[in-house]
Design a protein around this motif. Structure first.
Motif, PDB file in Angstrom:
ATOM      1  N   ARG A   1      10.272   1.823  -3.112  1.00  0.00           N
ATOM      2  CA  ARG A   1       9.544   2.363  -4.273  1.00  0.00           C
ATOM      3  C   ARG A   1       8.035   2.125  -4.186  1.00  0.00           C
ATOM      4  O   ARG A   1       7.245   3.045  -4.418  1.00  0.00           O
ATOM      5  CB  ARG A   1      10.106   1.740  -5.550  1.00  0.00           C
ATOM      6  N   ALA A   2       7.618   0.890  -3.865  1.00  0.00           N
ATOM      7  CA  ALA A   2       6.185   0.576  -3.804  1.00  0.00           C
ATOM      8  C   ALA A   2       5.471   1.432  -2.765  1.00  0.00           C
ATOM      9  O   ALA A   2       4.347   1.881  -2.978  1.00  0.00           O
ATOM     10  CB  ALA A   2       5.978  -0.903  -3.506  1.00  0.00           C
TER      11      ALA A   2
ATOM     12  N   ASN B   1       2.680   5.249  -3.208  1.00  0.00           N
ATOM     13  CA  ASN B   1       1.337   5.067  -2.675  1.00  0.00           C
ATOM     14  C   ASN B   1       0.919   6.292  -1.860  1.00  0.00           C
ATOM     15  O   ASN B   1       1.659   6.727  -0.986  1.00  0.00           O
ATOM     16  CB  ASN B   1       1.296   3.805  -1.810  1.00  0.00           C
ATOM     17  N   PHE B   2      -0.275   6.831  -2.149  1.00  0.00           N
ATOM     18  CA  PHE B   2      -0.720   8.060  -1.493  1.00  0.00           C
ATOM     19  C   PHE B   2      -2.004   7.928  -0.696  1.00  0.00           C
ATOM     20  O   PHE B   2      -2.482   8.900  -0.135  1.00  0.00           O
ATOM     21  CB  PHE B   2      -0.855   9.187  -2.519  1.00  0.00           C
ATOM     22  N   GLY B   3      -2.575   6.743  -0.637  1.00  0.00           N
ATOM     23  CA  GLY B   3      -3.781   6.561   0.170  1.00  0.00           C
ATOM     24  C   GLY B   3      -5.031   7.102  -0.503  1.00  0.00           C
ATOM     25  O   GLY B   3      -5.123   7.185  -1.723  1.00  0.00           O
ATOM     26  N   SER B   4      -5.969   7.502   0.308  1.00  0.00           N
ATOM     27  CA  SER B   4      -7.291   7.915  -0.180  1.00  0.00           C
ATOM     28  C   SER B   4      -7.306   9.356  -0.699  1.00  0.00           C
ATOM     29  O   SER B   4      -6.408  10.151  -0.408  1.00  0.00           O
ATOM     30  CB  SER B   4      -8.309   7.801   0.954  1.00  0.00           C
ATOM     31  N   ALA B   5      -8.359   9.670  -1.429  1.00  0.00           N
ATOM     32  CA  ALA B   5      -8.569  11.041  -1.917  1.00  0.00           C
ATOM     33  C   ALA B   5      -8.637  11.998  -0.729  1.00  0.00           C
ATOM     34  O   ALA B   5      -8.100  13.112  -0.782  1.00  0.00           O
ATOM     35  CB  ALA B   5      -9.842  11.122  -2.748  1.00  0.00           C
ATOM     36  N   GLN B   6      -9.278  11.556   0.337  1.00  0.00           N
ATOM     37  CA  GLN B   6      -9.398  12.385   1.529  1.00  0.00           C
ATOM     38  C   GLN B   6      -8.029  12.695   2.131  1.00  0.00           C
ATOM     39  O   GLN B   6      -7.750  13.833   2.517  1.00  0.00           O
ATOM     40  CB  GLN B   6     -10.261  11.643   2.554  1.00  0.00           C
ATOM     41  N   LEU B   7      -7.173  11.702   2.189  1.00  0.00           N
ATOM     42  CA  LEU B   7      -5.831  11.889   2.733  1.00  0.00           C
ATOM     43  C   LEU B   7      -4.993  12.792   1.820  1.00  0.00           C
ATOM     44  O   LEU B   7      -4.256  13.663   2.305  1.00  0.00           O
ATOM     45  CB  LEU B   7      -5.147  10.525   2.911  1.00  0.00           C
ATOM     46  N   ILE B   8      -5.115  12.612   0.528  1.00  0.00           N
ATOM     47  CA  ILE B   8      -4.387  13.455  -0.440  1.00  0.00           C
ATOM     48  C   ILE B   8      -4.821  14.905  -0.288  1.00  0.00           C
ATOM     49  O   ILE B   8      -3.999  15.818  -0.263  1.00  0.00           O
ATOM     50  CB  ILE B   8      -4.593  12.945  -1.871  1.00  0.00           C
TER      51      ILE B   8
ATOM     52  N   ARG C   1      11.636   8.782  -1.968  1.00  0.00           N
ATOM     53  CA  ARG C   1      12.707   7.910  -2.468  1.00  0.00           C
ATOM     54  C   ARG C   1      14.064   8.376  -1.947  1.00  0.00           C
ATOM     55  O   ARG C   1      14.899   7.569  -1.562  1.00  0.00           O
ATOM     56  CB  ARG C   1      12.698   7.869  -3.995  1.00  0.00           C
ATOM     57  N   LYS C   2      14.280   9.689  -1.920  1.00  0.00           N
ATOM     58  CA  LYS C   2      15.547  10.226  -1.423  1.00  0.00           C
ATOM     59  C   LYS C   2      15.742   9.940   0.061  1.00  0.00           C
ATOM     60  O   LYS C   2      16.872   9.838   0.530  1.00  0.00           O
ATOM     61  CB  LYS C   2      15.619  11.734  -1.682  1.00  0.00           C
ATOM     62  N   ARG C   3      14.638   9.791   0.799  1.00  0.00           N
ATOM     63  CA  ARG C   3      14.713   9.447   2.225  1.00  0.00           C
ATOM     64  C   ARG C   3      14.871   7.941   2.429  1.00  0.00           C
ATOM     65  O   ARG C   3      14.956   7.492   3.569  1.00  0.00           O
ATOM     66  CB  ARG C   3      13.461   9.924   2.958  1.00  0.00           C
TER      67      ARG C   3
END
Length: 108
Positions: A28-29, A33-40, A22-24
């Protein structure tokens, strides 16, 4: 709200990344969003087993902190919920106020 220590750690890590985005100037939407468990796992928790990451993400979803989409038996997409953002923001404010109150009692 009852979360395991590990689930809380996952939640706060994702929230901190949300704040950075957000600071960059990320919308917001997109920021929540963080993608898949694998990506996290790859991006934030490479030392934790993928199976455990998935379990923590499910725990956070059951407690309304994450909005998860599932496919093929895994978390296909994960996003911070509005509820999670609101709760963490209010906790941060309450903690700051209690620290300020504590300090004010000891400084004349």
């Amino acid at each position: 709200m009852t979360l395991t220590k590990d689930a809380k750690s996952i939640l706060y890590t994702l929230y901190k990344e949300y704040e950075k985005r957000r600071k960059r100037g990320t919308p917001r939407a997109q920021a929540k969003n963080f993608g898949s468990a694998q990506l996290i796992q790859k991006d934030f928790f490479p030392d934790i087993l993928l199976e455990d990451i998935e379990d923590f993400l499910r725990e956070l979803s059951r407690n309304d902190f994450l909005d998860n989409l599932y496919a093929d038996g895994t978390v296909y997409n994960c996003a911070l919920s509005d509820n999670a953002i609101a709760i963490i923001e209010s906790q941060a404010k309450e903690n700051l106020l209690s620290i300020a109150d504590f300090i004010s009692k000891f400084i004349p």
